[in-house]
Design a protein around this motif. Structure first.
Motif: not given
Length: 343
Positions: A39-47, A63-66
DNA sequence: AATCACGTCAACCGCTCGCGG
DNA sequence: ACCGCGAGCGGTTGACGTGAT
């Protein structure tokens, strides 16, 4: 790190997941780090694709929930403060079980956490009172008994804090907003008191300063996604950093460091910073008008007797220690039950 | 020390919604 | 209009912690 060893999944599902190569149950430290790094390198979304790309044998949902409930840098952990309790009660009276919407007004708190709080604490008290948590009786008890006492506790804590120049723990919500909204609502339209729980009143909170010291305290509508930036800027104007008693400038939008990041990031890794959702700080003086929580008599026919009886019982509401526990001790519950049954 | 009862909360489930093709 | 997919939401579950017996 508080990863508990759970294996709640049934054997059938577990075996199916194993066949699919998917993992369930508690997250490991390695999985957390993988998710955070990705997430740090690619961001959130498209889980779903994120889960695959990050090499996690988890569903996108998982993953989203975590991430949202645990790993997000601005997740705030620890006990629900008095201010937060007040906000939760107030917002729930407006929106019901709209946990995510309520969570938007409690920075750092997740909908899951608020939901858990409601189910484990509030519903327990309703059960003790032998009335339904959604009943008008219980809602009125909350509105005119529980919440005013919360306000008093907050005031007392603020006074104590001011006298010792200490600060509120964790930079928590300065939730006089809820009481300000209370004041505004109760004084402007008593009918709202009884109609706000049915979902019809879906307007955002209209938190206004009672004393007028702050220029604007109308909480912006943060539910509209297509004006996110505008909302963020608006809310930023209400954002009050930890240990500050005045509204902050919005100049730092986008680089705002979460006041909770020190306690929120379980691994001490700074992933990225997002515009911090603002929150409202109304002046404490908003509470201090004597009629603040006087129940509008026309709103419910048992109001005067019910609450006069409360006022006459001086010992009943004398608090010490944890407010909510004290308020709902056995004696008080018994008394409340008697009052409710007499209605 | 062992057992039980209850509270907490992370995680999962099923459903709905919105969007793009 | 329909379909598939991703995302998000509210409800529920159950392992674990803890205090009481």
């Amino acid at each position: 790190m508080d990863v508990r060893g759970r294996s709640r999944c049934s054997s059938n599902i577990q075996s199916e997941e194993d066949v699919m190569g998917l993992k369930r149950g508690p997250w490991t430290v390695e999985e957390d780090l993988s998710l955070m790094n990705y997430v740090a390198s690619h961001g959130e979304g498209r889980w779903n694709s994120l889960a695959r790309s990050a090499g996690l044998r988890r569903t996108g949902k998982s993953c989203r929930l975590r991430w949202l409930n645990y790993l997000r840098p601005d997740v705030r952990r620890g006990n629900i403060t008095l201010e937060e309790q007040l906000l939760i009660l107030d917002l729930h009276s407006r929106w019901g079980n709209r946990w995510s919407k309520i969570a938007q007004y409690l920075p750092g708190r997740t909908d899951n956490e608020i939901k858990n709080y409601w189910r484990t604490r509030v519903q327990k008290h309703a059960k003790q009172l032998k009335c339904d948590v959604n009943s008008k009786q219980f809602k009125d008890a909350m509105r005119y008994l529980w919440m005013p006492r919360l306000v008093e506790r907050i005031q007392a804590a603020a006074a104590a804090s001011a006298s010792t120049t200490t600060t509120s723990p964790g930079g928590s919500i300065v939730a006089t907003a809820a009481a300000a909204a209370y004041k505004t609502k109760n004084s402007s339209s008593s009918n709202n008191t009884t109609s706000s729980c049915n979902g019809n009143n879906d307007n955002g909170p209209n938190y206004r300063p009672i004393n007028g010291n702050l220029e604007q305290l109308v909480l912006p509508d943060i539910s509209t996604k297509n004006n996110e930036f505008t909302s963020a800027r608006l809310m930023q104007s209400y954002y009050t950093p930890e240990n500050s008693s005045t509204a902050a400038s919005s100049d730092s939008l986008g680089t705002q460091v979460s006041p909770f990041s020190d306690v929120a990031n379980p691994y001490g890794i700074s992933v990225y910073e997002t515009p911090n959702p603002g929150y409202v700080q109304a002046n404490q003086a908003a509470y201090q008008e004597s009629s603040l929580f006087s129940p509008p008599s026309e709103c419910f026919n048992y109001g005067s007797e019910f609450f006069q009886a409360m006022d006459q019982n001086n010992q009943l509401w004398l608090d010490s220690g944890d407010f909510s526990d004290n308020l709902w001790n056995a004696e008080n519950v018994l008394y409340l039950q008697q009052q409710l049954n007499s209605i």
